[in-house]
Design a protein around this motif. Structure first.
Motif, PDB file in Angstrom:
ATOM      1  N   ALA A   3      46.795  37.353  40.965  1.00 14.10           N
ATOM      2  CA  ALA A   3      46.958  37.225  39.514  1.00 14.10           C
ATOM      3  C   ALA A   3      46.749  38.570  38.814  1.00 14.10           C
ATOM      4  CB  ALA A   3      45.988  36.176  38.970  1.00 14.10           C
ATOM      5  N   ALA A   4      45.779  39.343  39.271  1.00 15.67           N
ATOM      6  CA  ALA A   4      45.538  40.659  38.668  1.00 15.67           C
ATOM      7  C   ALA A   4      46.738  41.571  38.875  1.00 15.67           C
ATOM      8  CB  ALA A   4      44.277  41.286  39.264  1.00 15.67           C
ATOM      9  N   ASP A   7      49.584  40.602  36.601  1.00 18.29           N
ATOM     10  CA  ASP A   7      49.386  41.099  35.230  1.00 18.29           C
ATOM     11  C   ASP A   7      49.731  42.586  35.130  1.00 18.29           C
ATOM     12  OD1 ASP A   7      48.600  38.614  34.378  1.00 18.29           O
ATOM     13  OD2 ASP A   7      46.480  39.142  34.085  1.00 18.29           O
ATOM     14  N   THR A  27      41.837  44.475  33.187  1.00 15.39           N
ATOM     15  CA  THR A  27      42.472  43.489  34.056  1.00 15.39           C
ATOM     16  C   THR A  27      41.571  43.140  35.235  1.00 15.39           C
ATOM     17  OG1 THR A  27      44.654  44.279  33.423  1.00 15.39           O
ATOM     18  CG2 THR A  27      44.525  42.998  35.450  1.00 15.39           C
ATOM     19  N   HIS A  31      39.896  39.349  35.835  1.00 14.45           N
ATOM     20  CA  HIS A  31      40.200  38.514  37.000  1.00 14.45           C
ATOM     21  C   HIS A  31      38.997  38.314  37.911  1.00 14.45           C
ATOM     22  CE1 HIS A  31      44.337  37.575  36.208  1.00 14.45           C
ATOM     23  NE2 HIS A  31      44.449  38.791  35.707  1.00 14.45           N
ATOM     24  N   LEU A  34      37.215  35.494  36.220  1.00 18.93           N
ATOM     25  CA  LEU A  34      37.845  34.208  36.534  1.00 18.93           C
ATOM     26  C   LEU A  34      37.473  33.729  37.934  1.00 18.93           C
ATOM     27  CD1 LEU A  34      41.491  34.594  35.136  1.00 18.93           C
ATOM     28  CD2 LEU A  34      39.593  33.278  34.164  1.00 18.93           C
ATOM     29  N   TYR A  35      37.509  34.655  38.900  1.00 17.75           N
ATOM     30  CA  TYR A  35      37.141  34.311  40.276  1.00 17.75           C
ATOM     31  C   TYR A  35      35.701  33.801  40.332  1.00 17.75           C
ATOM     32  CZ  TYR A  35      35.034  35.118  44.811  1.00 17.75           C
ATOM     33  OH  TYR A  35      34.296  34.965  45.952  1.00 17.75           O
ATOM     34  N   SER A  58      33.857  39.832  45.048  1.00 22.71           N
ATOM     35  CA  SER A  58      34.272  40.472  43.798  1.00 22.71           C
ATOM     36  C   SER A  58      34.578  41.943  44.035  1.00 22.71           C
ATOM     37  CB  SER A  58      33.188  40.323  42.727  1.00 22.71           C
ATOM     38  OG  SER A  58      32.998  38.962  42.397  1.00 22.71           O
ATOM     39  N   ILE A  61      37.906  42.166  45.812  1.00 25.06           N
ATOM     40  CA  ILE A  61      39.007  42.003  44.854  1.00 25.06           C
ATOM     41  C   ILE A  61      39.236  43.305  44.099  1.00 25.06           C
ATOM     42  CG2 ILE A  61      39.697  40.863  42.695  1.00 25.06           C
ATOM     43  CD1 ILE A  61      38.137  38.365  43.756  1.00 25.06           C
ATOM     44  N   GLU A  62      38.167  43.872  43.583  1.00 28.03           N
ATOM     45  CA  GLU A  62      38.289  45.111  42.812  1.00 28.03           C
ATOM     46  C   GLU A  62      38.870  46.237  43.660  1.00 28.03           C
ATOM     47  OE1 GLU A  62      35.861  48.100  39.839  1.00 28.03           O
ATOM     48  OE2 GLU A  62      34.784  46.414  40.735  1.00 28.03           O
TER      49      GLU A  62
END
Length: 178
Positions: A3-4, A7, A27, A31, A34-35, A58, A61-62
């Motif tokens: 999703a990130a 965007d 962004t 996200h 949200l996660y 997290s 993801i980053e």
């Protein structure tokens, strides 16, 4: 992750530019939030401290989002124009048989003007078998045919971007401090 990146690709499609560092920061933070909210709401099966796992994932993801934006996104935008991102399409495969599609991205090659499908895949171990598996992937074959028919122009192929997340496992080596 997905999703990130959607965007950020949408930002590039709309503006024609790479996301600014501020846009990237906003962004990523959005996200990750949200996660974290989703995981906390659903719960997580983890023997140790769940907050440690949430922080770890997290960070993953980053790192994957920032790494892809820094390394791969400029290369993609240098070679392709972003035509669409996560656009829903409906394709009549045969009379009475419709397939719904949502492509990660649709790209137009800047030199040849040909369309390409962008597929973003997170992968634990992108070895030879993982790479070869895309060569005869029936989903990709049907997607390219669908794009040809829906867009009314040639779709030359699929660009697969593997985001390597690694394998999460317990260290078992006796010599490991972990």
């Amino acid at each position: 992750i997905h999703a990130a990146l959607a965007d950020l690709l949408t930002y590039a499609r709309v503006t024609g530019n790479m996301p600014t560092s501020e846009q990237l920061d906003v962004t990523v933070a959005f996200h990750i939030g949200l996660y974290q909210d989703e995981v906390r709401a659903r719960g997580i099966a983890y023997d140790e401290n769940p907050e440690h796992l949430i922080k770890e994932q997290s960070a993953l993801i980053e790192g994957l989002v920032r790494g892809w934006v820094k390394v791969r996104m400029p290369a993609i935008l240098n070679e392709y124009e972003v035509v669409s991102v996560e656009e829903e399409m409906s394709w009549e495969m045969a009379p009475g048989l419709t397939q719904m599609l949502r492509l990660d991205g649709l790209l137009r090659h800047k030199v040849t003007n040909l369309l390409f499908i962008l597929e973003l895949k997170s992968v634990a171990s992108p070895g030879y078998q993982w790479q070869q598996g895309w060569e005869k992937n029936i989903q990709f074959m049907s997607y390219t045919q669908a794009v040809r028919e829906i867009m009314g122009e040639e779709c030359a192929g699929v660009v697969v971007e593997g985001l390597v997340k690694g394998i999460r496992r317990t260290e078992t080596a006796a010599s490991s401090p972990f």
